[in-house]
Design an enzyme around this catalytic site. Structure first.
Site, PDB file in Angstrom:
ATOM      1  N   ASN A  26      23.844 -38.334 -46.114  1.00 48.89           N
ATOM      2  CA  ASN A  26      22.605 -37.726 -45.628  1.00 48.89           C
ATOM      3  C   ASN A  26      21.345 -38.400 -46.163  1.00 48.89           C
ATOM      4  O   ASN A  26      20.259 -38.202 -45.625  1.00 48.89           O
ATOM      5  CB  ASN A  26      22.599 -36.227 -45.945  1.00 48.89           C
ATOM      6  CG  ASN A  26      23.619 -35.490 -45.094  1.00 48.89           C
ATOM      7  OD1 ASN A  26      24.148 -36.039 -44.130  1.00 48.89           O
ATOM      8  ND2 ASN A  26      23.916 -34.246 -45.452  1.00 48.89           N
ATOM      9  N   ARG A  95      24.065 -35.045 -34.892  1.00 48.49           N
ATOM     10  CA  ARG A  95      22.735 -34.445 -34.725  1.00 48.49           C
ATOM     11  C   ARG A  95      21.635 -35.276 -35.372  1.00 48.49           C
ATOM     12  O   ARG A  95      20.502 -35.263 -34.917  1.00 48.49           O
ATOM     13  CB  ARG A  95      22.730 -33.054 -35.339  1.00 48.49           C
ATOM     14  CG  ARG A  95      23.529 -32.042 -34.593  1.00 48.49           C
ATOM     15  CD  ARG A  95      23.416 -30.716 -35.292  1.00 48.49           C
ATOM     16  NE  ARG A  95      22.021 -30.429 -35.611  1.00 48.49           N
ATOM     17  CZ  ARG A  95      21.154 -29.935 -34.751  1.00 48.49           C
ATOM     18  NH1 ARG A  95      21.515 -29.623 -33.546  1.00 48.49           N
ATOM     19  NH2 ARG A  95      19.897 -29.725 -35.109  1.00 48.49           N
ATOM     20  N   CYS A 119      26.263 -26.948 -32.546  1.00 46.50           N
ATOM     21  CA  CYS A 119      27.422 -27.492 -33.239  1.00 46.50           C
ATOM     22  C   CYS A 119      28.385 -26.353 -33.496  1.00 46.50           C
ATOM     23  O   CYS A 119      28.149 -25.234 -33.054  1.00 46.50           O
ATOM     24  CB  CYS A 119      27.016 -28.218 -34.514  1.00 46.50           C
ATOM     25  SG  CYS A 119      26.498 -27.114 -35.801  1.00 46.50           S
ATOM     26  N   ARG A 124      21.452 -24.692 -34.107  1.00 46.74           N
ATOM     27  CA  ARG A 124      20.735 -25.734 -34.853  1.00 46.74           C
ATOM     28  C   ARG A 124      19.586 -26.360 -34.044  1.00 46.74           C
ATOM     29  O   ARG A 124      19.699 -27.473 -33.529  1.00 46.74           O
ATOM     30  CB  ARG A 124      21.725 -26.804 -35.346  1.00 46.74           C
ATOM     31  CG  ARG A 124      22.756 -26.214 -36.305  1.00 46.74           C
ATOM     32  CD  ARG A 124      23.642 -27.250 -36.914  1.00 46.74           C
ATOM     33  NE  ARG A 124      22.958 -28.060 -37.906  1.00 46.74           N
ATOM     34  CZ  ARG A 124      23.480 -29.169 -38.428  1.00 46.74           C
ATOM     35  NH1 ARG A 124      24.661 -29.571 -38.034  1.00 46.74           N
ATOM     36  NH2 ARG A 124      22.815 -29.855 -39.320  1.00 46.74           N
ATOM     37  N   PRO A 125      18.490 -25.640 -33.959  1.00 48.66           N
ATOM     38  CA  PRO A 125      17.357 -26.094 -33.139  1.00 48.66           C
ATOM     39  C   PRO A 125      16.614 -27.309 -33.724  1.00 48.66           C
ATOM     40  O   PRO A 125      16.814 -27.656 -34.888  1.00 48.66           O
ATOM     41  CB  PRO A 125      16.430 -24.877 -33.128  1.00 48.66           C
ATOM     42  CG  PRO A 125      16.765 -24.124 -34.377  1.00 48.66           C
ATOM     43  CD  PRO A 125      18.219 -24.371 -34.646  1.00 48.66           C
ATOM     44  N   VAL A 126      15.767 -27.934 -32.891  1.00 53.11           N
ATOM     45  CA  VAL A 126      14.945 -29.058 -33.377  1.00 53.11           C
ATOM     46  C   VAL A 126      13.452 -28.784 -33.158  1.00 53.11           C
ATOM     47  O   VAL A 126      12.641 -29.703 -33.110  1.00 53.11           O
ATOM     48  CB  VAL A 126      15.345 -30.416 -32.724  1.00 53.11           C
ATOM     49  CG1 VAL A 126      16.708 -30.877 -33.206  1.00 53.11           C
ATOM     50  CG2 VAL A 126      15.301 -30.354 -31.207  1.00 53.11           C
ATOM     51  N   ASP A 127      13.108 -27.504 -33.036  1.00 56.26           N
ATOM     52  CA  ASP A 127      11.710 -27.149 -32.765  1.00 56.26           C
ATOM     53  C   ASP A 127      10.756 -27.658 -33.842  1.00 56.26           C
ATOM     54  O   ASP A 127       9.620 -28.049 -33.545  1.00 56.26           O
ATOM     55  CB  ASP A 127      11.578 -25.620 -32.603  1.00 56.26           C
ATOM     56  CG  ASP A 127      12.126 -24.858 -33.807  1.00 56.26           C
ATOM     57  OD1 ASP A 127      13.250 -25.180 -34.252  1.00 56.26           O
ATOM     58  OD2 ASP A 127      11.426 -23.971 -34.328  1.00 56.26           O
ATOM     59  N   ASP A 309      26.267 -27.131 -47.798  1.00 54.25           N
ATOM     60  CA  ASP A 309      27.330 -28.119 -47.579  1.00 54.25           C
ATOM     61  C   ASP A 309      28.476 -28.003 -48.584  1.00 54.25           C
ATOM     62  O   ASP A 309      29.485 -28.708 -48.458  1.00 54.25           O
ATOM     63  CB  ASP A 309      26.759 -29.547 -47.622  1.00 54.25           C
ATOM     64  CG  ASP A 309      25.861 -29.830 -46.435  1.00 54.25           C
ATOM     65  OD1 ASP A 309      25.930 -29.071 -45.446  1.00 54.25           O
ATOM     66  OD2 ASP A 309      25.083 -30.801 -46.485  1.00 54.25           O
TER      67      ASP A 309
END
Ligand code: EPU
Length: 425
Positions: A26, A95, A119, A124-127, A309
């Site tokens: 990540n 993503r 997912c 899991r938005p991207v706003d 995680d």
């Protein structure tokens, strides 16, 4: 017919020895994506060999960024003309592909990036990513499943961007977009996960003045051009945590090396709560487990809180605990696809909203289980290390997204684990 891999693991007693931790998935993803911003080749070290990294390099290649891997080093070259479209076929695999949005707006002035979609554990938005681009002056719309964005004439302009929710991805995307924007940008309530700090440190090392790294307020002065410096990816704190959980659940004694103990405070505290003896060195953590583990409670939270995680792997540990444990996920309230599979291994886990209540059982017993996401797969392998008989984890491609050679690393410290090929659906 598709051939896919499965992992077979058998309870084989305590794990003992040393495990070296790879570079962080990540942290590597946004840093590699930053290559789009550079007109000169960029060299990144300690890049793990993972499926998600390959997916990103394929996407970057489609955009016109060439890359060459030499061992752990990847050199990326975005000096040529770049395209601005990230298609669904690649974005749906990962993503984090949304990371190209900011750098494409900065470098090319436009971007057409497929919406990642949901997912296994929720929408899991991207706003927040879109909001950040709009604040920097971009016009953004969603059209036929794509985020379509255009920078204003003259390019992105610095702004104050305030995140209502702490978001790793949106903070990284905003950083990637604003670092070459005109003027100053302030990011408020920025995420402070080590992976975000590391991206900021990389950009700062390449000549972008960034104040406040490691705090929730970042001030970034946009520069015309970034000058690449070779940069190493930080160790993967979640891989390290997963091996520590494996030591704990087997009552083993593992020395996890090449890691950053300071990135794992919350996980180490929980392992201590579970009865483990933890010793930290500068770049190593020794974990001695004692069985049965003591019951413990966790609530996931943005860094420095307990990482979402690691929730699944710790649930595996809790499932053989001496009492009732409660694991609450506040980041992804539906991230519990591993629960039903752990139950197949004999665990007693019941969901109460976003809390998993784990009650003691005599032990786990091997079974066929199916992983539906990366950390769920890791949890099933960790559980399989103490289950009686054989645990067969299918859909292993999830684990290959984020763990480098996991079965080899586990085998080296005494696990009975192998990868087999099987026919898929
Ligand atoms: N959120 C929004 N809107 C957005 C973005 C996020 O509402 O536009 C919400 C999310 O739904 C969530 C919270 O904000 O409730 C935090 O999500 P974040 O944006 O921080 O997550 P992410 O950037 O999509 C990264 C990691 C995940 C990790 C989370 C949380 C990468 C590539 N992914 O995701 O890692 O779980 O941060 O720490 O860095 C994994 O490696 O297995 C993994 C899923």
């Amino acid at each position: 017919m598709v051939v896919i891999d499965a992992i077979l693991v058998k309870g084989n007693g305590p794990l003992r020895g040393e495990v070296a931790i790879s570079g962080s998935k990540n942290a590597a993803l946004p840093i590699l994506t930053a290559a789009i911003l550079f007109r000169d080749p960029v060299s990144i070290d300690n890049v793990p060999e993972l499926r998600d990294i390959t997916t990103l390099l394929n996407l970057l290649s489609l955009l016109g960024v060439r890359s060459v891997r030499r061992g752990k080093r990847i050199v990326l070259d975005a000096s040529g003309p770049l395209s601005h479209e990230a298609p669904y076929d690649l974005v749906r695999k990962m993503r984090a592909s949304i990371y190209v949005l900011g750098p494409l707006l900065a470098r090319v002035g436009e971007a057409r990036v497929s919406l990642p979609g949901g997912c296994a554990w929720g929408p899991r938005p991207v706003d927040l990513h879109i909001m950040a681009m709009e604040k920097l002056g971009a016009e953004v719309s969603v059209d036929h499943g794509y985020v379509v964005a255009k920078s204003p004439p003259g390019g992105l302009r610095g702004a104050t961007i305030s995140f209502g929710t702490s978001s790793v991805g949106a903070t990284c995307n905003a950083l990637l977009a604003c670092v070459t924007a005109k003027g100053e940008t302030t990011l408020e309530n920025a995420a402070i996960e080590p992976e975000v700090d590391s991206l900021a440190e990389f950009l700062a090392a390449c000549g972008a003045p960034i104040d406040g790294i490691g705090t929730r307020t970042l001030h970034v002065r946009g520069v015309d051009r970034l000058r690449p410096v070779p940069f190493p990816v930080i160790p993967d704190r979640i891989e390290a945590g997963t091996f520590l959980a494996a030591a704990a659940i087997t009552g083993g004694d593992l020395n996890v090396t090449g890691c950053r103990p300071d990135h794992l405070d919350a996980v180490l505290q929980t392992l201590r709560d579970a009865g483990c003896e933890i010793e930290t060195g500068k770049n190593s953590i020794r974990c001695r487990g004692s069985l049965p583990p003591k019951s413990f409670d966790i609530t996931t939270a943005p860094y420095p809180g307990f990482p979402t995680d690691m929730q699944a792997q710790m649930m595996a540990l809790a499932s053989i605990g001496d009492g009732v444990s409660r694991l609450t996920d506040t980041i992804y309230t539906d991230r519990f696809t591993h629960v039903a599979e752990l139950v197949r291994l004999g665990a007693d886990v019941r969901l109460e909203g976003n809390t998993a209540v784990v009650r003691p059982v005599g032990g786990l017993s091997g079974a066929r289980v199916m992983a539906s996401d990366l950390r769920a797969s890791a949890a099933l392998i960790v559980a399989g290390l103490v289950a009686k008989g054989q645990t067969h984890v299918s859909r292993v491609y999830h684990i290959d997204r984020g763990y480098e050679r996991i079965e080899e690393k586990l085998r080296n410290v005494g696990a009975s684990i192998e990868r087999v090929r099987e026919e898929g659906p």
